[in-house]
Design a protein around this motif. Structure first.
Motif, PDB file in Angstrom:
ATOM      1  N   LEU A 285       0.842  -1.195   0.000  1.00  0.00           N
ATOM      2  CA  LEU A 285       0.000   0.000   0.000  1.00  0.00           C
ATOM      3  C   LEU A 285       0.877   1.244   0.000  1.00  0.00           C
ATOM      4  O   LEU A 285       1.744   1.408   0.867  1.00  0.00           O
ATOM      5  N   PRO A 286       0.713   2.119  -0.972  1.00  0.00           N
ATOM      6  CA  PRO A 286       1.534   3.320  -0.989  1.00  0.00           C
ATOM      7  C   PRO A 286       1.042   4.350   0.036  1.00  0.00           C
ATOM      8  O   PRO A 286      -0.108   4.790  -0.037  1.00  0.00           O
ATOM      9  N   THR A 287       1.870   4.704   0.972  1.00  0.00           N
ATOM     10  CA  THR A 287       1.529   5.735   1.950  1.00  0.00           C
ATOM     11  C   THR A 287       2.547   6.860   1.837  1.00  0.00           C
ATOM     12  O   THR A 287       3.477   6.792   1.027  1.00  0.00           O
ATOM     13  N   ASP A 288       2.361   7.893   2.672  1.00  0.00           N
ATOM     14  CA  ASP A 288       3.315   9.004   2.678  1.00  0.00           C
ATOM     15  C   ASP A 288       4.713   8.504   2.983  1.00  0.00           C
ATOM     16  O   ASP A 288       5.699   8.902   2.379  1.00  0.00           O
ATOM     17  N   GLN A 289       4.734   7.583   3.927  1.00  0.00           N
ATOM     18  CA  GLN A 289       6.014   7.044   4.346  1.00  0.00           C
ATOM     19  C   GLN A 289       6.732   6.366   3.178  1.00  0.00           C
ATOM     20  O   GLN A 289       7.925   6.540   2.960  1.00  0.00           O
ATOM     21  N   VAL A 290       5.946   5.608   2.429  1.00  0.00           N
ATOM     22  CA  VAL A 290       6.507   4.902   1.286  1.00  0.00           C
ATOM     23  C   VAL A 290       7.060   5.904   0.287  1.00  0.00           C
ATOM     24  O   VAL A 290       8.172   5.760  -0.234  1.00  0.00           O
ATOM     25  N   LEU A 291       6.292   6.939   0.060  1.00  0.00           N
ATOM     26  CA  LEU A 291       6.709   7.950  -0.906  1.00  0.00           C
ATOM     27  C   LEU A 291       8.022   8.578  -0.460  1.00  0.00           C
ATOM     28  O   LEU A 291       8.973   8.719  -1.253  1.00  0.00           O
ATOM     29  N   ALA A 292       8.066   8.933   0.831  1.00  0.00           N
ATOM     30  CA  ALA A 292       9.282   9.548   1.350  1.00  0.00           C
ATOM     31  C   ALA A 292      10.459   8.596   1.188  1.00  0.00           C
ATOM     32  O   ALA A 292      11.557   8.993   0.783  1.00  0.00           O
ATOM     33  N   HIS A 293      10.199   7.329   1.467  1.00  0.00           N
ATOM     34  CA  HIS A 293      11.267   6.337   1.338  1.00  0.00           C
ATOM     35  C   HIS A 293      11.771   6.271  -0.108  1.00  0.00           C
ATOM     36  O   HIS A 293      12.987   6.233  -0.355  1.00  0.00           O
ATOM     37  N   LEU A 294      10.819   6.280  -1.027  1.00  0.00           N
ATOM     38  CA  LEU A 294      11.206   6.179  -2.443  1.00  0.00           C
ATOM     39  C   LEU A 294      12.009   7.400  -2.858  1.00  0.00           C
ATOM     40  O   LEU A 294      13.024   7.287  -3.554  1.00  0.00           O
ATOM     41  N   VAL A 295      11.552   8.591  -2.426  1.00  0.00           N
ATOM     42  CA  VAL A 295      12.279   9.808  -2.794  1.00  0.00           C
ATOM     43  C   VAL A 295      13.684   9.753  -2.241  1.00  0.00           C
ATOM     44  O   VAL A 295      14.670  10.078  -2.917  1.00  0.00           O
ATOM     45  N   LEU A 296      13.789   9.302  -0.999  1.00  0.00           N
ATOM     46  CA  LEU A 296      15.108   9.199  -0.375  1.00  0.00           C
ATOM     47  C   LEU A 296      15.996   8.245  -1.170  1.00  0.00           C
ATOM     48  O   LEU A 296      17.150   8.549  -1.487  1.00  0.00           O
ATOM     49  N   ALA A 297      15.422   7.086  -1.502  1.00  0.00           N
ATOM     50  CA  ALA A 297      16.202   6.097  -2.255  1.00  0.00           C
ATOM     51  C   ALA A 297      16.646   6.678  -3.592  1.00  0.00           C
ATOM     52  O   ALA A 297      17.784   6.497  -4.024  1.00  0.00           O
ATOM     53  N   PHE A 298      15.753   7.424  -4.214  1.00  0.00           N
ATOM     54  CA  PHE A 298      16.080   8.014  -5.511  1.00  0.00           C
ATOM     55  C   PHE A 298      17.246   8.981  -5.355  1.00  0.00           C
ATOM     56  O   PHE A 298      18.203   8.963  -6.127  1.00  0.00           O
TER      57      PHE A 298
END
Lengths: 330, 801
Positions: free
Chosen positions: B79-92
């Motif tokens: 499930l995509p949540t804010d946390q997931v998004l932040a994690h993805l941005v960080l990884a990027f």
């Protein structure tokens, strides 16, 4: 000037079949030209319709020689010619004929009307009542007359040459489109060129030029030639070309009413005759292009936009012809 | 077809193989690519409007990113949540940092994998759109090219042949699949029915094949030769792309040519003036552009420089390492003007040690090396003023210095895998030298002692050999880059902090305090650090006629008399040829005090007897190849110009020979008519599809090949060239009738004299147009341009099948 005249209209392989057509047509043309000068295209079209066994509608203002053309045609071909002057009080029986009871012989005798002729000249056809017009038009389509339950076939060749004044003149009943559709072609004679008009003063002042017109061919020969016209080849590409052209009139946004399937048949038949008159035994796009306006234009109803832009059906057809690609090599 | 484009993109994956470490980096990319291609394939089965396909693909890709890259932080793993998004941005962001911060191959961290997967997914969606929706699979080649360019730009070793072959095969497969599908949709193109016997058909096939192969051979030949003749393509553009170095500047990146590459290039063009300067000293210093302070075992590279606000050059430069305050020595003012022909310089050539620099534009300084650079594109023909400290250390001063303390230790770092023989050589050379200075002089004299040969074009190093060892111990042939690099390495081994500077020698004296530096003066030299003195230049490259012409050994580096005896233990080195060693001091004793062009002149007459003193005359050295290549370019240009005419003549010849070969009947008439059409188009005339053959013939006879100016209806007017001759008109008419019969008659009779009629008609058409139109018809035949072909006017379209 139209196509073909520059080179005398003689071109592709002349075959014996069509050679005679050319010869006869030349004679008829020469004969009529002693009466009507400077209208080769009108003459050619009239001959085309005669050979294609269609009917001709001549539309023009009074006094430009409509009747003279029809009479000259009838005179040049040695065949029976009848003339009907259409008036508002003309009855259908005045055209088809009527059965008369003979007291002495105690039987009905059919008195054939003017329609029983090879060439029927209907003068000012749009002055008659619709009922009378309908009677004539039935004869034109069916080539037969039904009177008192008996059907009588008309003799070949049978050609109605009707003249009419432009529809907006006084005391006229415009032909409905269904009836205009029965005419193979419509032509307007137009005013003669100044030189031709000058010559006319001399030749027409003393006596009627028709008097000096001797027949140059016979009804039987015309029948024979009309049969030969059927053998003129229409390549598959040319057939498609005709259908495409007729279809284009149906889809053209400027037109409210396109041409009928009968128009397709008329166009092909006329094109065959036109080609034969040119001495060809096959139809080329030029035949169809030259005939498209006379054969198609009088069947079409322009839409409101075209009327606003004062585009006549003739102009619309010419535009379609100028855009439709001619059939290329197979 | 969607699967075809997927296969094509998958076959391009190995291209990235050399850029990423580890074996699993491609898995997420593969999953996402397969998913978007599958979506496309499934959706297209429904035969609905294809408009939503890219959006569906984007949706699926977005849904997949979460479980693939952020499964451990997402609820239920997907499930995509804010946390997931932040994690993805960080990884990027981490991925971007990894890619920017390391040389390939980069480690396959999650961020890198995310970036690769996203990029390839976008490419796959684009390929799917191009190949399936737009039906232009050829355009996918552009995407592949973009993918190929990544390893080409980043990786010096380029692309291996296997990945390249795989990529090309995938592309060809895609094209082949498209052709195959098209063939099934529309029916395969069938050759014209051989109505006139198989012999004529075979002849026609041969003629077509000859035409096609001649045309394509000419095209390939031109494509290969023309770029060679163009000088601009031959020199630097390609090198710049392949060897670009990225320099991190705190946010934005500037790309510059690798200093050593530009050095090599400059040396190859020894006659181009780079800059002139005016100075008030008699012995100007070298002009230093770059400082390379990291050695990776093969190459010297530059640590990234930082263009921060504090580093803005505002007149005065910071003091170099080792100096707490400016010395009280005098100041030398130098006014440097870059030649306007010189390629832009992002780094300024400055004498060491510069105190102030006044130049227009935004310039930054690297405090460690005093390099001055810009992040903008520097203007060409720049002029600037620099003040340097007039301070030349003396040999005594240098020999008094102790071990370096004020400098970070990384100027003595060397990679671990260095060949031990180099260390042995260094030890042998510096044996007996007591101070760092003596060790440095001993090292320098080893190079200048005559054991080494200066050659701008050294023989290639065997692929498995270490270039440093090869240069030092085996062939001993090289130029300043090898000398400087080797000495810097050995100095580090000897415990002296060292780095390599790249720039120009002082150049040639023009008199009146003015000096001229040409690209032949490009140079590299080692800088060694001495405690209390700072960075000091040494000169290991042989000077004078057999070396770098304008190089000069500084006085302080020449060593004392006993110093040259001290390190004279060199001959004991077993690898050194003993017969050359004794000559070393004599060679060394006559250095070029004043740099001048004279040595170069004495060097050049061997191959160029006409060479003279004026630098401008050096242009003459390129005369031979120059006129050759000019002639080649002219010939190629002429060929290129004549190519349309040649192709057109070939087409005409093919048709004419078809006519004379007796291809009578329909095909003969068609050939003649096509030739007439093409000539009419060539001459600037129009050709309407709605015009019948005889109407066309009439128009041509009446008004020649004139452009049609009338609207539909066919009335021609305007600047008509006038009627053609009666003979040509007759010929035109016969051609039209023949074509007409061939098209519409049931069984056309073979026409006669078509060939003569065609000649007459063409001559008649050509005769009525102006000379300009005739020339254009020959050189630029419009009939070859597909867009000039007659096409149906807008309007009624054929509806019959």
């Amino acid at each position: 000037m139209s196509l073909g005249t520059h080179h005398g209209g003689r071109g592709g392989g002349v075959q014996e079949d069509v050679g005679e057509i050319v010869a006869v047509a030349d004679r008829v043309r020469g004969a009529i030209e002693t009466v009507i000068e400077g209208k080769p295209e009108v003459l050619r079209l009239a001959l085309t319709v005669l050979l294609a066994e269609g009917h001709l509608l001549i539309e023009d203002v009074p006094g430009v020689g409509k009747t003279m053309l029809a009479k000259a045609l009838g005179r040049a071909v040695d065949c029976s010619v009848q003339r009907v002057q259409f008036t508002p009080d003309l009855l259908p029986s005045d055209i088809t004929g009527v059965s008369v009871y003979h007291q002495d012989r105690r039987e009905f005798e059919f008195n054939p009307g003017p329609v029983f002729a090879n060439i029927v000249l209907g003068d000012e056809i749009n002055r008659a009542s619709p009922k009378t017009q309908a009677a004539l038009l039935e004869c034109m389509a069916e080539r037969q007359v039904s009177v008192d339950g008996q059907t009588r076939t008309l003799e070949r060749p049978f050609m109605v040459v009707a003249t009419q004044n432009p529809a907006d003149m006084e005391g006229t009943y415009a032909l409905p489109e269904a009836q205009r559709d029965r005419f193979m072609a419509r032509v307007s004679v137009g005013y003669p060129a100044p030189q031709a008009e000058l010559d006319m003063i001399d030749s027409h002042s003393s006596r009627s030029p028709l008097d000096g017109l001797a027949p140059v061919t016979s009804a039987a020969q015309i029948r024979d030639l009309a049969d030969r016209v059927h053998s003129v080849h229409v390549a598959p590409g040319m057939r498609r070309y005709v259908v495409d052209l007729v279809n284009a009139t149906r889809t053209a946004p400027e037109l409210r009413l396109g041409a009928s399937p009968r128009a397709t048949l008329h166009l092909v038949r006329a094109a065959r005759a036109y080609a034969a008159l040119d001495g060809r035994h096959y139809v080329v796009p030029d035949d169809v292009q030259a005939l498209a306006v006379p054969v198609l234009a009088h069947r079409l109803l322009p839409g409101p936009e075209a009327q606003m832009e004062r585009l006549s059906p003739e102009q619309i057809v010419a535009k379609l012809v100028a855009r439709l690609p001619v059939p290329g090599p197979q | 077809m969607p699967l075809g484009s997927l296969a094509c993109m998958l076959m391009a994956l190995p291209l990235l193989g050399s850029l990423v470490r580890g074996g699993t980096w491609w898995v997420p990319a593969f999953v996402m690519m397969a998913a978007v291609a599958g979506v496309s394939a499934l959706y297209r089965l429904s035969r609905w409007n294809t408009f939503p396909v890219p959006f569906l693909q984007a949706l699926v890709a977005a849904l997949l990113v979460t479980p693939l890259f952020a499964g451990h932080v997402a609820p239920l793993g997907l499930l995509p949540t804010d946390q997931v998004l932040a994690h993805l941005v960080l990884a990027f962001e981490q991925g971007v940092d990894t890619i920017n911060g390391s040389t390939p191959p980069v480690s396959s961290s999650a961020g890198v994998m995310l970036i690769i997967a996203l990029a390839l997914t976008i490419l796959t969606v684009a390929a799917d759109f191009l190949a399936v929706t737009a039906r232009c699979p050829g355009m996918v080649g552009g995407l592949l090219l973009a993918l190929v360019s990544v390893p080409l730009i980043v990786d010096d070793s380029g692309v291996g042949w296997l990945p390249a072959a795989a990529c090309a095969t995938g592309f060809l497969l895609l094209l082949a699949m498209d052709m195959w599908l098209r063939g099934h949709e529309w029916g395969m193109p069938v050759p014209e029915p051989g109505r006139h016997g198989s012999r004529a058909g075979a002849l026609g096939a041969v003629r077509r094949a000859v035409t096609v192969s001649l045309a394509s051979a000419a095209a390939v030949l031109l494509a290969l030769t023309v770029p060679l003749a163009l000088p601009s393509l031959r020199t630097d553009a390609l090198h710049t792309m392949a060897d670009g170095t990225y320099i991190g500047t705190g946010g934005d990146l500037i790309t510059t040519t690798h200093p050593l590459v530009s050095l090599r290039r400059d040396l190859a063009f020894s006659d181009r003036t780079v800059l002139t300067y005016r100075t008030d000293t008699e012995q100007p210093e070298y002009l230093r552009t770059y400082v390379l302070d990291e050695f990776d075992g093969v190459n010297w590279t530059m640590t990234p420089v930082n263009a921060s606000i504090d580093a803005r050059v505002d007149g005065e430069l910071p003091l170099p390492t080792g100096w707490g305050s400016a010395p009280s020595d005098g100041v030398v003012t130098t006014r440097i003007s870059l030649d306007s022909e010189t390629p832009r310089m992002d780094f300024l050539p400055l004498p060491y040690w510069a105190r102030t620099v006044r130049a227009t534009g935004e310039w930054y300084v690297d405090p460690r090396s005093l390099m001055v650079f810009t992040t903008d594109s520097a203007p060409t023909g720049l002029s600037f003023t620099v003040e340097t400290v007039d301070r030349v250390p003396t040999a005594e001063e240098l020999s008094d210095t102790g071990s370096p303390r004020s400098l970070p230790g990384d100027y003595r770092n060397l990679p671990r895998g260095l060949d031990p023989r180099v260390q042995e050589l260094t030890d042998a050379l510096t044996e007996g030298a007591r101070t760092p200075y003596e060790r440095a002089v001993a090292l320098q004299e080893y190079f200048t002692g005559g054991a080494f040969t200066y050659d701008l074009d050294p023989p290639a190093v065997p692929t498995d050999a270490d270039p440093l060892v090869h240069f030092l111990l085996e062939d001993r042939v090289g130029y300043c880059e090898q000398f400087a690099g080797a000495m810097a390495v050995m100095a580090r081994q000897a415990g002296i902090p060292a780095r390599v500077a790249v720039g120009y020698t002082a150049g040639e004296r023009l008199g009146d305090g003015r000096w001229s530096v040409s690209s032949g003066d490009a140079h590299a030299w080692p800088e060694l650090y001495f405690e209390g003195v700072g960075w000091v230049r040494f000169e290991p490259t042989p000077a004078a006629a057999d070396g770098q012409g304008s190089a000069s050994v500084p006085d302080y580096a020449r060593g004392s008399e006993e110093g040259s005896d001290g390190p004279g233990t060199v001959p004991e080195e077993p690898d050194l040829p003993s017969d050359e060693a004794p000559e070393r001091p004599e060679d060394d004793g006559a250095p070029e005090e004043v740099p001048s062009r004279a040595p170069e002149e004495s060097e050049e007459p061997e191959d160029e007897p006409t060479s003279s003193a004026a630098p401008g005359d050096d242009a003459g050295t390129g005369t031979g190849p120059a006129w050759l290549s000019a002639a080649g370019a002219a010939a190629a240009g002429l060929l290129l110009l004549a190519l349309p005419a040649l192709v057109r003549a070939l087409v005409r010849w093919s048709r004419m020979s078809a006519l004379s070969a007796g291809a009578a009947g329909a095909s003969g008439a068609h050939s003649a008519w096509r030739e007439l059409r093409d000539t009419c188009l060539d001459l600037g005339g129009t050709w309407a599809l709605a015009e019948s053959p005889r109407a066309t013939a009439e128009r041509l006879a009446r008004s020649g090949p004139a452009p049609r100016t009338a609207e539909p209806g066919g009335l021609m007017s305007g600047a008509a060239p006038g009627p053609v001759s009666p003979q040509a008109a007759e010929a035109l008419w016969r051609l039209a009738l023949a074509e007409e019969a061939a098209r519409y008659a049931p069984s056309p009779k073979p026409p006669e004299g078509l060939r003569e009629d065609l000649r007459t008609a063409l001559a008649g058409l050509v005769a009525v147009v102006g000379p300009a139109a005739r020339v254009r018809a020959v050189l630029l035949p419009r009939s070859l341009a597909p867009w000039r072909r007659p096409r149906p006017a807008p309007g009624p379209e054929p509806v019959t099948p």
